[in-house]
Design a protein around this motif. Sequence first.
Motif, mmCIF file in Angstrom:
data_model
loop_
_atom_site.group_PDB
_atom_site.id
_atom_site.type_symbol
_atom_site.label_atom_id
_atom_site.label_comp_id
_atom_site.label_asym_id
_atom_site.label_seq_id
_atom_site.Cartn_x
_atom_site.Cartn_y
_atom_site.Cartn_z
ATOM 1 N N THR A 161 0.854 -1.115 -0.186
ATOM 2 C CA THR A 161 -0.135 -0.005 -0.065
ATOM 3 C C THR A 161 0.766 1.275 0.101
ATOM 4 O O THR A 161 1.413 1.492 1.019
ATOM 5 N N PRO A 167 -7.028 4.414 -5.591
ATOM 6 C CA PRO A 167 -7.647 3.485 -6.386
ATOM 7 C C PRO A 167 -7.835 2.213 -5.952
ATOM 8 O O PRO A 167 -6.834 1.366 -5.520
ATOM 9 N N SER A 168 -9.003 1.521 -6.254
ATOM 10 C CA SER A 168 -9.191 0.135 -5.976
ATOM 11 C C SER A 168 -8.304 -1.029 -6.836
ATOM 12 O O SER A 168 -8.055 -0.555 -8.003
ATOM 13 N N CYS A 169 -7.739 -1.961 -6.110
ATOM 14 C CA CYS A 169 -6.645 -2.870 -6.792
ATOM 15 C C CYS A 169 -7.644 -4.123 -7.094
ATOM 16 O O CYS A 169 -8.569 -4.406 -6.479
ATOM 17 N N ASP A 174 -7.409 -1.068 -1.419
ATOM 18 C CA ASP A 174 -7.286 0.251 -2.203
ATOM 19 C C ASP A 174 -5.715 0.658 -2.150
ATOM 20 O O ASP A 174 -5.047 0.444 -0.858
#
Length: 300
Positions: A161, A167-169, A174
């Motif tokens: 992280t 943004p979403s992964c 995120d």
Amino acid sequence: MSVVGIDLGGTKIMAGVLKEGSIHAKLTVPTPEEGGMAVVRAMAEAARSVIDASGEEVRAIGLGTPGPLDFRRGRVKFTPNIANLTDFPIVELLEEATGLRVYMENDANAAALAEHILGAARGAESSLFMTVSTGVGGGFVWGNRVLRGANGQGGEIGHVTVLPGGPSCGCGLDGCLEALATGPAMERMALASFRREMTTRELFALFQQGDSRAGRIVRQAASWVGVALASLVKCYDPEVVVLGGGVALNAGQGYLDEVMRSYQRYMEGWVAPPIRLARLGGEAGLLGAALTAALEVGEV
């Protein structure tokens, strides 16, 4: 005696015989869309073909596969891009199909091992490898051994992280590096900025021509790579860092300059190991798979 390497990917399977540090009788076949046992049969047939073509006596097979993996049981937990490989006993089934011992490794870890032994980190005691392309992968190697961790998830550096709430992964969280610094991430940002779909090739061309919007996108992605590398270096303290992948190698010198600027900023006051560009290209995964087996049977 020699070993066979197999690099299992979402669209293709590569196989080859490792002899004296290089691949011989390399073969590439499509990955069967139905997955499961069809993949095992395709890998076994490819292995037999390269063994016959090389004329070598082979001791074992090294398999590089996407994961996550269960190393203790020799299973693929699941793969997002290959069907019917959930909790799949890939090692046992490939051994049965070939009659050879099979040693499995995560595909990104395999590439890290290859760059460590034969590529940009050759001669180093320890190295950190990162590949930035459609995803982010990598691994840490110490004394010719890949660090897998207690649960086989060591080296999943794409899911470090770097921007909480970002943004979403694809992993479901995120702010992962993979959600911020990859080709798809930059294409998403280009769509928002240019109001049209754009490939990374187009984006990099605009960046290299001096376009300001393209520059912001590419430099931002590069800066996240530098931040992540600095954080990982502080954790692992490698002798050498190796950077590869389609984004890292094709975006241009300006991209690499930004990676270094960010890396050096967040390494201020620390010993910063050199960053070298990967040397083995698309053959790194295959070489690393073969080296995985070679190390186990004493061929390295």
